[in-house]
Design a protein around this motif. Structure first.
Motif, short mmCIF file in Angstrom:
data_model
loop_
_atom_site.label_atom_id
_atom_site.label_comp_id
_atom_site.label_asym_id
_atom_site.label_seq_id
_atom_site.Cartn_x
_atom_site.Cartn_y
_atom_site.Cartn_z
N UNK A 142 -10.08 2.34 5.59
CA UNK A 142 -8.97 2.23 4.85
C UNK A 142 -9.29 1.15 3.80
N UNK A 143 -9.80 0.07 4.07
CA UNK A 143 -10.22 -1.12 3.12
C UNK A 143 -11.21 -0.55 2.03
N UNK A 144 -12.02 0.10 2.63
CA UNK A 144 -13.15 0.58 1.39
C UNK A 144 -12.35 1.53 0.43
N UNK A 145 -11.60 2.53 0.84
CA UNK A 145 -10.60 3.29 0.01
C UNK A 145 -9.93 2.50 -0.95
N UNK A 146 -9.25 1.65 -0.19
CA UNK A 146 -8.28 0.61 -1.23
C UNK A 146 -9.02 -0.06 -2.37
N UNK A 147 -10.27 -0.69 -2.12
CA UNK A 147 -10.91 -1.38 -2.92
C UNK A 147 -11.56 -0.27 -3.98
N UNK A 148 -12.15 0.78 -3.31
CA UNK A 148 -12.55 1.70 -4.24
C UNK A 148 -11.94 2.26 -5.21
N UNK A 149 -10.57 2.67 -4.90
CA UNK A 149 -9.36 3.13 -5.84
C UNK A 149 -8.88 1.96 -6.71
N UNK A 150 -8.79 0.85 -6.27
CA UNK A 150 -8.54 -0.21 -7.27
C UNK A 150 -9.34 -0.30 -8.34
N UNK A 151 -10.98 -0.39 -8.17
CA UNK A 151 -12.02 -0.42 -8.97
C UNK A 151 -11.92 0.60 -10.22
N UNK A 161 -13.88 11.84 7.31
CA UNK A 161 -13.48 12.16 8.46
C UNK A 161 -12.30 11.75 9.11
N UNK A 162 -11.31 12.40 9.35
CA UNK A 162 -10.01 11.78 10.03
C UNK A 162 -10.32 10.86 11.16
N UNK A 163 -11.50 11.14 12.14
CA UNK A 163 -11.64 10.11 13.15
C UNK A 163 -11.99 8.70 12.57
N UNK A 164 -12.22 8.45 11.42
CA UNK A 164 -12.71 7.44 10.79
C UNK A 164 -11.61 6.71 10.20
N UNK A 165 -10.74 7.61 9.49
CA UNK A 165 -9.92 6.87 8.56
C UNK A 165 -8.58 6.62 9.10
N UNK A 166 -8.01 7.46 10.10
CA UNK A 166 -6.67 7.13 10.55
C UNK A 166 -6.70 7.07 12.03
N UNK A 167 -7.82 7.02 13.02
CA UNK A 167 -7.73 6.91 14.10
C UNK A 167 -8.43 5.70 15.02
N UNK A 168 -9.11 4.82 14.05
CA UNK A 168 -9.82 3.70 14.38
C UNK A 168 -9.49 2.35 14.29
N UNK A 169 -9.74 1.88 12.89
CA UNK A 169 -9.27 0.73 12.62
C UNK A 169 -9.38 0.75 10.96
N UNK A 170 -9.10 -0.46 10.38
CA UNK A 170 -8.82 -0.39 8.84
C UNK A 170 -10.39 -0.35 8.06
N UNK A 171 -11.45 -0.36 8.77
CA UNK A 171 -12.65 -0.43 8.05
C UNK A 171 -12.90 0.54 6.63
#
Length: 352
Positions: free
Chosen positions: A80-89, A68-78
């Protein structure tokens, strides 16, 4: 002395035949007489030839992550970091991971994001990060692919959930404040916002109840709306507690700004403690004492669970817990003369 390696060429040379013939015989392929095949196998055994194992064919999956947009773009990096690590793995395994941002209107109308509609027939599995509405989750559960939920759960829906133990964390940090000498403790956050906030509040409630401490309505502050957006349109109680448990770092940051505008010092007048250990907790002044929740572990365990679920589609759904630990910084003042009788700050809360 190093033993000389036995090759197909050496076997072929001994018998006066071609390397291809030897290879066919050892792989039991057609084109070689049974008599010659037997001769080749016997000689290869005598010479100590070791058959090279074929590399297993790796399954390549195309996965999706919907947030949901409210979690990914409008709050903090929590998240975003999960996506970064998941994409890397995923990249390390040669999987593809497509990101789909769910707009509020799409969630309310039970519509898929356009890019998801285009891709869904090609997806092998789907991750959901951040709590979405139950009706929308039911819509996604109709898809013929496995789903792994990250950082939320629904008690009425059987699904693989990767979560932190928010109830125990809520109890732990409230108890930490009590043992620091705080006997008036408020809570910041709407328990009905997500399952995580509710569990953190319940842990807070239990700790205060267990210690016989007062739970006052005016010490419960909500500084975000139903969409998750934060605001300053809230009032501070006339009589402040000595400490607040904040449901996340951003909520603590907003409260800190409100307190400072009103001339209240942290931690001299009021202590703050929180959850998540996002970047903002380290840049705040004073730096925020908070529970560290490992975003890499969220990604790692979610991917492992997805791999398992793809191979075991009919097995029972499970809750998988990630670890957490207290990070002590400068936002909590000790009001007790005696040393706090608490576990070590590195005490981990995680899998049971």
């Amino acid at each position: 002395m190093t033993k000389e390696k036995v090759t197909l060429d050496k076997i072929a040379s001994k018998l006066g035949i071609t390397k291809v013939t030897v290879s066919k015989a050892l792989k039991n392929q057609p084109g070689v007489s049974e008599a010659l095949k037997k001769q080749i196998i016997e000689l290869s055994n005598q010479m100590g030839y070791v058959t090279r194992k074929e590399k297993p064919i790796q399954t390549v999956y195309k996965l999706g992550l919907i947030v949901p947009k409210r979690f990914f773009l409008e709050i903090d990096d929590f998240y975003t970091k999960i996506f970064y690590y998941l994409n890397r793995e995923c990249a390390l395994l040669h999987y593809t991971l497509n990101l789909y941002i769910l707009e509020p209107k799409e969630e309310d109308a039970l519509n898929y994001p356009l890019s998801f509609t285009q891709d869904q027939s090609e997806l092998s599995g789907l991750f959901i990060a951040g709590e979405i509405k139950s009706d929308y989750l039911k819509l996604l559960l109709n898809l013929p692919i496995p789903i792994v939920a990250i950082d939320f759960y629904k008690n009425n829906l059987r699904l693989d959930y990767i979560v932190s133990d928010n109830y125990r964390m809520g109890y732990f940090i409230t108890n930490y404040l009590v043992e620091k000498g705080h006997h008036t403790i408020g809570f910041v956050g709407n328990p009905n916002y997500t399952s995580s906030v509710m569990d953190r509040y319940c842990g807070y409630f239990r700790a205060l109840t267990q210690h016989g401490l007062e739970i006052r309505k005016e010490w419960h502050i909500v500084n975000n709306d139903e969409s998750g957006k934060y605001h300053f349109d809230f009032s501070l109680p006339d009589q402040l507690p000595s400490a607040f448990v904040c449901y996340c770092d951003m909520a603590a940051h907003i409260l800190l700004s409100k307190l400072q505008i009103n001339g209240v010092r942290v931690p001299e007048d009021v202590s703050l403690i929180s959850f998540d250990n996002t970047e903002i907790s380290q840049t705040m002044v004073p730096a925020l004492t908070t529970m560290h929740i490992d975003r890499f572990e969220f990604a790692e365990k979610a991917l492992k669970r997805m791999q398992w679920r793809l191979q075991h589609p009919d097995e029972e759904a499970q809750f998988v817990y990630v670890n957490s630990k207290l990070i002590e910084r400068d936002s909590v003042k000790s009001l007790s003369d005696s040393p706090p009788l608490i576990p070590d700050p590195d005490y981990a809360i995680g899998e049971r």
